[in-house]
Design an enzyme around this catalytic site. Sequence first.
Site, mmCIF file in Angstrom:
data_model
loop_
_atom_site.group_PDB
_atom_site.id
_atom_site.type_symbol
_atom_site.label_atom_id
_atom_site.label_comp_id
_atom_site.label_asym_id
_atom_site.label_seq_id
_atom_site.Cartn_x
_atom_site.Cartn_y
_atom_site.Cartn_z
ATOM 1 N N LEU A 141 0.861 -1.175 0.000
ATOM 2 C CA LEU A 141 0.000 0.000 0.000
ATOM 3 C C LEU A 141 0.897 1.225 0.000
ATOM 4 C CD1 LEU A 141 -2.864 -0.761 2.592
ATOM 5 C CD2 LEU A 141 -2.949 -0.949 0.101
ATOM 6 N N ASP A 142 0.494 2.257 -0.742
ATOM 7 C CA ASP A 142 1.252 3.501 -0.739
ATOM 8 C C ASP A 142 1.324 4.060 0.678
ATOM 9 O OD1 ASP A 142 1.517 3.344 -3.489
ATOM 10 O OD2 ASP A 142 -0.251 4.594 -3.873
ATOM 11 N N ARG A 143 2.317 4.875 0.914
ATOM 12 C CA ARG A 143 2.530 5.442 2.242
ATOM 13 C C ARG A 143 1.263 6.085 2.802
ATOM 14 N NH1 ARG A 143 6.932 10.139 2.837
ATOM 15 N NH2 ARG A 143 5.243 11.464 2.081
ATOM 16 N N THR A 145 -1.897 5.602 1.924
ATOM 17 C CA THR A 145 -3.101 4.793 1.846
ATOM 18 C C THR A 145 -3.234 3.994 3.132
ATOM 19 O OG1 THR A 145 -2.955 4.603 -0.562
ATOM 20 C CG2 THR A 145 -4.298 2.969 0.568
ATOM 21 N N ARG A 241 -5.387 5.433 -8.269
ATOM 22 C CA ARG A 241 -5.042 6.846 -8.402
ATOM 23 C C ARG A 241 -4.968 7.248 -9.870
ATOM 24 N NH1 ARG A 241 0.233 7.325 -4.715
ATOM 25 N NH2 ARG A 241 -0.037 9.551 -5.181
#
Length: 311
Positions: A141-143, A145, A241
């Site tokens: 997961l992105d930072r 998110t 995104r």
Amino acid sequence: MNSPSRKLYRFTPGSDVAGMRLDQFVAAATDELSRSFFRKVVDIGGVHVGGRRVRRCSHPVGAGEVVEVFLDGLPLEPFALSAGQILLQDRYCLAIDKPAGVETQPTPARYRGTLYDALLRYLQDPARPQQRPALGMVQRLDRDTSGVMIFSIHPRAHRPLTALFSGRDVGKLYLALVAGQPEPAAGEIRSQLARNRASNLVRSVARGGKEAITRYRVVESFPGACLVEIELLTGRSHQIRAHFAERGHPLLGDVRYGGPDRICGEPIPRQMLHSWRLSLPHPVSKDALDIEAPIPADMEHLMKVLRQNPS
């Protein structure tokens, strides 16, 4: 110096300082980094000498050996897992509710305080300090998110869990706040995605990318925004995104992909994306798992603001 900004410092020691302690060398090279602050950066793993991460302030610098100090703009207090963030744990698997603002894996700016490091610390057996916990990471997961992530914590579960994610046998539902009102209110987005090297952003391409499939439905509408439930049929980097930005409905707070940083006069602290639910068979027992993470406070707050601004 409590809230460092994102920055990279690079210094090259000369022969006159060869052998000097690392912290003393950096303190002499710049007055922007105090020794106490620098020690914290060293402790989390943000300092590299000669291309290798160094965790000791007493490390002697060598002539011509480049010293790099990476700052990521995040708090220097290392993140640690709390009991309230554990959604499921048995002998084979661990599922957690990842908070926003935490890197999943080590970066040049930090090792300590990443989710990977926090998991190893949480799983470490105090009676066997030299034995490294078994940890398999199949998700990213992105930072910024938040939400559900599941990990294998036993060798018997590593390969089966990886196969479940690779074979699209995992149901992945996300919640996102996006700008505008997608038309139609429910649908599917398909494209091939590839990362643009110049911008480091993910974009749809005519050929040469990886197939990405995103299904969505609008759950609640607000002035200038809406809450969308998203089902990921593939798991490409930045897939949600990129897909919504290309449709003209970037995520609120996702400034890298053209999203607004304020709405109704309210600042948006991050991209409003939450990994809400994972559904999958247990990698060992095959029992059905349905793991859900509650909507985080910052997203709930923003929805409350939007509901209170009907026009």
